[in-house]
Design an enzyme around this catalytic site. Structure first.
Site, PDB file in Angstrom:
ATOM      1  N   LYS A   7     -19.119 -45.074  -0.008  1.00 28.00           N
ATOM      2  CA  LYS A   7     -19.345 -43.497   0.094  1.00 28.00           C
ATOM      3  C   LYS A   7     -18.790 -43.174   1.455  1.00 28.00           C
ATOM      4  CE  LYS A   7     -22.999 -43.858  -3.149  1.00 28.00           C
ATOM      5  NZ  LYS A   7     -24.499 -43.439  -3.730  1.00 28.00           N
TER       6      LYS A   7
ATOM      7  N   GLY B 259     -29.567 -44.309  -4.627  1.00 27.87           N
ATOM      8  CA  GLY B 259     -30.305 -44.170  -3.259  1.00 27.87           C
ATOM      9  C   GLY B 259     -31.662 -43.908  -3.269  1.00 27.87           C
TER      10      GLY B 259
ATOM     11  N   SER C 201     -29.628 -48.279  -6.732  1.00 26.66           N
ATOM     12  CA  SER C 201     -30.688 -49.199  -5.912  1.00 26.66           C
ATOM     13  C   SER C 201     -30.493 -50.707  -6.488  1.00 26.66           C
ATOM     14  CB  SER C 201     -32.053 -48.614  -6.201  1.00 26.66           C
ATOM     15  OG  SER C 201     -32.144 -47.307  -5.570  1.00 26.66           O
TER      16      SER C 201
ATOM     17  N   GLU D 204     -24.811 -44.844 -14.036  1.00 27.36           N
ATOM     18  CA  GLU D 204     -25.536 -44.698 -13.002  1.00 27.36           C
ATOM     19  C   GLU D 204     -26.682 -43.613 -13.309  1.00 27.36           C
ATOM     20  OE1 GLU D 204     -23.408 -46.433  -9.158  1.00 27.36           O
ATOM     21  OE2 GLU D 204     -22.867 -44.277  -9.511  1.00 27.36           O
TER      22      GLU D 204
ATOM     23  N   HIS E  34     -18.171 -39.948 -10.327  1.00 25.70           N
ATOM     24  CA  HIS E  34     -19.292 -40.399  -9.534  1.00 25.70           C
ATOM     25  C   HIS E  34     -20.466 -39.086  -9.462  1.00 25.70           C
ATOM     26  CE1 HIS E  34     -22.433 -41.639  -6.646  1.00 25.70           C
ATOM     27  NE2 HIS E  34     -22.119 -43.001  -6.883  1.00 25.70           N
TER      28      HIS E  34
ATOM     29  N   ASN F 264     -19.474 -49.237  -3.125  1.00 25.95           N
ATOM     30  CA  ASN F 264     -19.059 -47.886  -3.176  1.00 25.95           C
ATOM     31  C   ASN F 264     -19.403 -47.760  -1.770  1.00 25.95           C
ATOM     32  OD1 ASN F 264     -18.458 -45.450  -3.000  1.00 25.95           O
ATOM     33  ND2 ASN F 264     -19.890 -44.732  -4.801  1.00 25.95           N
TER      34      ASN F 264
ATOM     35  N   GLU G 125     -22.202 -37.835  -7.247  1.00 19.65           N
ATOM     36  CA  GLU G 125     -22.123 -37.094  -6.388  1.00 19.65           C
ATOM     37  C   GLU G 125     -20.941 -36.038  -6.268  1.00 19.65           C
ATOM     38  OE1 GLU G 125     -22.350 -40.584  -3.496  1.00 19.65           O
ATOM     39  OE2 GLU G 125     -24.620 -40.482  -4.172  1.00 19.65           O
TER      40      GLU G 125
HETATM   41  P1  13P Z   1     -27.259 -46.940  -4.299  1.00 19.58           P
HETATM   42  O1  13P Z   1     -26.778 -48.531  -4.335  1.00 19.58           O
HETATM   43  O2  13P Z   1     -26.908 -46.856  -2.790  1.00 19.58           O
HETATM   44  O3  13P Z   1     -28.339 -46.560  -5.023  1.00 19.58           O
HETATM   45  O4  13P Z   1     -25.965 -46.146  -4.839  1.00 19.58           O
HETATM   46  C1  13P Z   1     -25.531 -46.507  -6.199  1.00 19.58           C
HETATM   47  C2  13P Z   1     -24.437 -45.706  -6.307  1.00 19.58           C
HETATM   48  O5  13P Z   1     -24.139 -44.470  -6.133  1.00 19.58           O
HETATM   49  C3  13P Z   1     -22.901 -46.461  -6.440  1.00 19.58           C
HETATM   50  O6  13P Z   1     -22.098 -45.577  -6.972  1.00 19.58           O
END
Ligand code: 13P
Length: 256
Positions: A11, A174, A214, A168, A96, A9, A98
């Protein structure tokens, strides 16, 4: 036997030029190898055509990070599932954290989007997971149950097989803080039991449940090696070809 899925992803990173270079670098590293699972990259909308152009013939599938909850009409700034399909997209990430947190998307939005993604013959990757306060309060399972309850029971027949789940935990996204393999396995097994309850044992047995938060080359093998972890949804580490392919190698080590 479920095939693993390692999904990047990207982003809000990688314009068309950088995205093409990254996809080409991933493709180069994987070309000619016999993989026992699937590898997917999900670039920003405008980068999708550039990635599609270089990913042709590579074992790299193409995904999107979101889509509209409508197929057409007066919805300024949106991108319809049918448009993504036309651009070569096979998977769409829905729900997601976010999107929940920054854009106020709701369970009803996710359910509508998943239906449209399925109507286009694409697969949806539905994300869910608890925030830190919920975990600390011992409510992680309750939250996950409610998130899955909002989406899963609506799926009809074959569409249940066109859904991938991505657990997740929001506190691991992150942050550099990863769920331990035991924590991940526990939540994945719980999720699979919920899928069985809501959609039946066969769907549960076949559904891929990815871990996200992560995930890195150094922890991928152990996480994906858990019996109910069927791959990863990768944020930060998907932005470097070497790291992303390192995670694919971790998944291959589990199968091989
Ligand atoms: P990270 O791997 O940067 O922690 O992000 C995970 C994520 O949100 C994947 O959709």
């Amino acid at each position: 036997m479920r095939r693993y899925l390692v999904a990047g992803n990207w982003k809000l990173n990688m314009g068309p030029q950088a995205g093409r270079d990254l996809a080409a670098a991933v493709g180069e590293r994987l070309r000619g190898r016999t993989l026992h699972g699937d590898v997917l990259v999900c670039p920003p909308f405008v980068t999708i055509p550039a990635v599609a152009a270089v990913a042709q013939g590579d074992p790299v599938l193409l995904g999107a990070q979101n889509c509209a909850a409508h197929e057409q009409g007066a919805y300024t700034g949106e991108v319809a599932p049918g448009m993504l399909k036309e651009a070569g997209v096979q998977y769409v990430i829905i729900g997601h954290s976010e999107r929940r947190q920054y854009y106020g998307e709701t369970d009803a939005d996710f359910a509508a989007k998943i239906d449209l993604v399925h109507a286009q013959g694409m697969k949806a990757i539905f994300c869910y997971g608890e925030v830190l306060e919920e975990r600390k309060a011992g409510r992680a399972e309750e939250v996950v149950r409610a998130q899955l309850q909002a989406v899963l029971p609506r799926l009809e027949g074959p569409n249940a097989y066109n859904l991938v789940l991505a657990y997740e935990p929001v506190w691991a996204i992150g942050t550099g803080e990863t769920a331990t393999p035991e924590q991940a396995q526990q939540m994945h097994a719980f999720s699979r039991a919920l899928v069985a309850e809501m959609l039946g044992a066969d769907v549960a047995e076949n559904m891929r449940i990815l871990y996200g938060g992560s995930c890195k080359p150094g922890n991928a093998r152990e996480l994906i090696g858990q019996p109910d972890v069927d791959g990863g949804l990768i944020g930060g580490a998907s932005l470097k070809a070497e790291d992303f392919v390192g995670i694919v190698d971790g998944a291959e080590a589990v199968v091989g």
